[in-house]
Design an enzyme around this catalytic site. Structure first.
Site, PDB file in Angstrom:
ATOM      1  N   ARG A  31       0.822  -1.212   0.000  1.00  0.00           N
ATOM      2  CA  ARG A  31       0.000   0.000   0.000  1.00  0.00           C
ATOM      3  C   ARG A  31       0.856   1.262   0.000  1.00  0.00           C
ATOM      4  O   ARG A  31       0.339   2.368   0.062  1.00  0.00           O
ATOM      5  CB  ARG A  31      -0.954  -0.016   1.201  1.00  0.00           C
ATOM      6  CG  ARG A  31      -2.075  -1.024   0.996  1.00  0.00           C
ATOM      7  CD  ARG A  31      -3.138  -0.961   2.043  1.00  0.00           C
ATOM      8  NE  ARG A  31      -4.243  -1.843   1.687  1.00  0.00           N
ATOM      9  CZ  ARG A  31      -5.194  -2.218   2.520  1.00  0.00           C
ATOM     10  NH1 ARG A  31      -5.188  -1.785   3.772  1.00  0.00           N
ATOM     11  NH2 ARG A  31      -6.164  -3.013   2.124  1.00  0.00           N
ATOM     12  N   GLU A  43      -1.951  -8.843  -5.557  1.00  0.00           N
ATOM     13  CA  GLU A  43      -3.339  -9.270  -5.743  1.00  0.00           C
ATOM     14  C   GLU A  43      -3.416 -10.755  -6.093  1.00  0.00           C
ATOM     15  O   GLU A  43      -4.311 -11.468  -5.623  1.00  0.00           O
ATOM     16  CB  GLU A  43      -4.022  -8.438  -6.834  1.00  0.00           C
ATOM     17  CG  GLU A  43      -4.281  -6.985  -6.456  1.00  0.00           C
ATOM     18  CD  GLU A  43      -5.215  -6.842  -5.261  1.00  0.00           C
ATOM     19  OE1 GLU A  43      -5.947  -7.802  -4.938  1.00  0.00           O
ATOM     20  OE2 GLU A  43      -5.203  -5.771  -4.629  1.00  0.00           O
ATOM     21  N   TYR A 126     -11.771  -9.124 -11.012  1.00  0.00           N
ATOM     22  CA  TYR A 126     -11.391  -8.546  -9.721  1.00  0.00           C
ATOM     23  C   TYR A 126      -9.991  -7.946  -9.772  1.00  0.00           C
ATOM     24  O   TYR A 126      -9.772  -6.788  -9.390  1.00  0.00           O
ATOM     25  CB  TYR A 126     -11.468  -9.595  -8.610  1.00  0.00           C
ATOM     26  CG  TYR A 126     -10.700  -9.170  -7.393  1.00  0.00           C
ATOM     27  CD1 TYR A 126     -11.206  -8.209  -6.521  1.00  0.00           C
ATOM     28  CD2 TYR A 126      -9.420  -9.671  -7.136  1.00  0.00           C
ATOM     29  CE1 TYR A 126     -10.484  -7.765  -5.431  1.00  0.00           C
ATOM     30  CE2 TYR A 126      -8.690  -9.239  -6.047  1.00  0.00           C
ATOM     31  CZ  TYR A 126      -9.229  -8.291  -5.196  1.00  0.00           C
ATOM     32  OH  TYR A 126      -8.492  -7.845  -4.124  1.00  0.00           O
ATOM     33  N   ASP A 144     -15.088  -8.701  -4.850  1.00  0.00           N
ATOM     34  CA  ASP A 144     -14.720 -10.055  -4.460  1.00  0.00           C
ATOM     35  C   ASP A 144     -15.661 -10.510  -3.354  1.00  0.00           C
ATOM     36  O   ASP A 144     -16.705  -9.896  -3.120  1.00  0.00           O
ATOM     37  CB  ASP A 144     -13.254 -10.117  -4.017  1.00  0.00           C
ATOM     38  CG  ASP A 144     -12.995  -9.331  -2.733  1.00  0.00           C
ATOM     39  OD1 ASP A 144     -13.890  -8.593  -2.268  1.00  0.00           O
ATOM     40  OD2 ASP A 144     -11.886  -9.467  -2.183  1.00  0.00           O
ATOM     41  N   CYS A 208     -18.186  -1.788  13.509  1.00  0.00           N
ATOM     42  CA  CYS A 208     -18.321  -1.483  12.085  1.00  0.00           C
ATOM     43  C   CYS A 208     -18.728  -0.029  11.871  1.00  0.00           C
ATOM     44  O   CYS A 208     -19.703   0.442  12.477  1.00  0.00           O
ATOM     45  CB  CYS A 208     -19.350  -2.405  11.445  1.00  0.00           C
ATOM     46  SG  CYS A 208     -19.582  -2.092   9.675  1.00  0.00           S
TER      47      CYS A 208
END
Length: 346
Positions: A31, A43, A126, A144, A208
């Site tokens: 990242r 990936e 994806y 995904d 969340c």
């Protein structure tokens, strides 16, 4: 009849997700770059490997193959060797072929057009979406399992995720939530939320950032989503191998068949009748692949005649190798485990 919230403020939900990600996103080495080559490698590695299990493999792979040119010009055996431990070796073979594609079709420059990325060997919707959004700022959702799960729950949406149109359906939904010029971060945020919070089992909904907007949570119906009706039933497959040894050497051959373990090394699958009297050990191994349950019968054949060993190897085009040298070859996991048990585990 779908029960999704028709009046949801999609963009507001996306902004809440991004705000959470900027404070709680995972600190991962890939990242810190927008290099499409490195994003592509990560990936593919993490498609079927947990982050914590695959990080060292990612670092080692990138260190040995830092760019497309290095990967393209490497020997297949070496690429497989650096993939060792990740399984699904077809991914490594496809990476190698795609690197050659980039050299031959794109003058060695990783393509930036989404449709061109999709043409690379082993790159699906994806992966192409992830690269396009993270590296080139394209407003495309990297849908995904995490996306299916989060979006199905947030909107209490009963669209069957096993349906052929599920990718397009949830892509359209996700794009509505994406703040402008934040597609890459949005996709990464969704991956983190699905991995860390909105888990398949025992989600930690209390933490969340989307729980206020989540219909499934507020209706007490989290276990009902996502909806998936089509399941692939695994098939049973039996294999037989013979570990043929003479002193400190044993016989191997590279697999060519496509259906499993292509290009990995294996032991003989048949032996002459005269060898059967020399079987000194037998082992039965159960091993699961994605859609196959394997039963492997392994027989140890100890030869005391070098001529018999060499003649069989020459006739059937096997290579003789020592255990020490076998570390430079890639074997299917059950055969690798068998070697370890013979030489180190017992």
């Amino acid at each position: 009849m779908k029960t999704k919230n028709q009046n949801a403020d999609f963009l507001h939900v996306g902004e809440k997700l991004l705000a959470w990600y900027k404070n709680h996103g995972r600190d991962l080495p890939f990242r810190k770059t927008n290099d499409p080559y490195k994003i592509w490698i990560c990936e593919i590695i993490f498609q079927q490997t947990r982050i914590e299990q695959g990080l060292n493999h990612y670092r080692n792979f990138i260190q040995r193959f830092p760019d497309v040119q290095t990967l393209a010009h490497a020997e297949t055996d070496e690429v497989l060797l650096y993939w060792k431990g990740l399984g699904y070796y077809s991914r490594a073979l496809n990476l190698h072929k795609a690197a050659l594609q980039i050299i031959n079709d794109f003058n060695g420059v990783f393509p930036s057009a989404h449709q061109d990325i999709l043409q690379l060997k082993g790159v699906g919707k994806y992966t192409a979406a992830a690269i396009s959004s993270i590296c080139f700022g394209k407003k495309i959702a990297a849908v995904d399992g995490n996306f299916y799960r989060v979006l199905s729950r947030v909107f209490a949406d009963d669209f069957d995720v096993s349906h052929a149109k599920a990718f397009d359906y949830f892509s359209e939904l996700a794009v509505k939530m994406m703040p402008e010029k934040e597609a890459g971060h949005f996709n990464e945020a969704m991956m983190d939320l699905g991995s860390e919070i909105c888990k398949p089992k025992n989600p930690v909904c209390i933490y969340c950032p989307l729980n206020e907007a989540c219909l499934a949570f507020n209706l007490g119906k989290i276990p009902l989503f996502p909806v998936k009706t089509k399941k692939v039933k695994p098939t049973d497959l039996e294999l037989t191998y013979y570990f043929v040894e003479y002193k400190d050497q044993f016989l191997i051959k590279q697999r060519q068949v496509d259906f499993i373990w292509k290009k990995l090394y294996e032991f003989p699958t048949e032996i002459p009748v005269v060898f059967e009297k020399l079987i000194s050990g037998q082992k039965k191994i159960s091993h699961k692949l994605t859609h196959k349950n394997l039963t492997i019968h392994l027989y140890k054949v100890t030869l005391h005649s070098k001529k018999m060993f060499d003649d069989f190897a020459t006739q059937e085009q096997f290579s003789a190798i020592t255990y020490e040298d076998s570390h430079q070859k890639s074997f299917p996991k059950p055969l690798e485990n068998y070697l370890f048990s013979l030489f180190e585990g017992e």
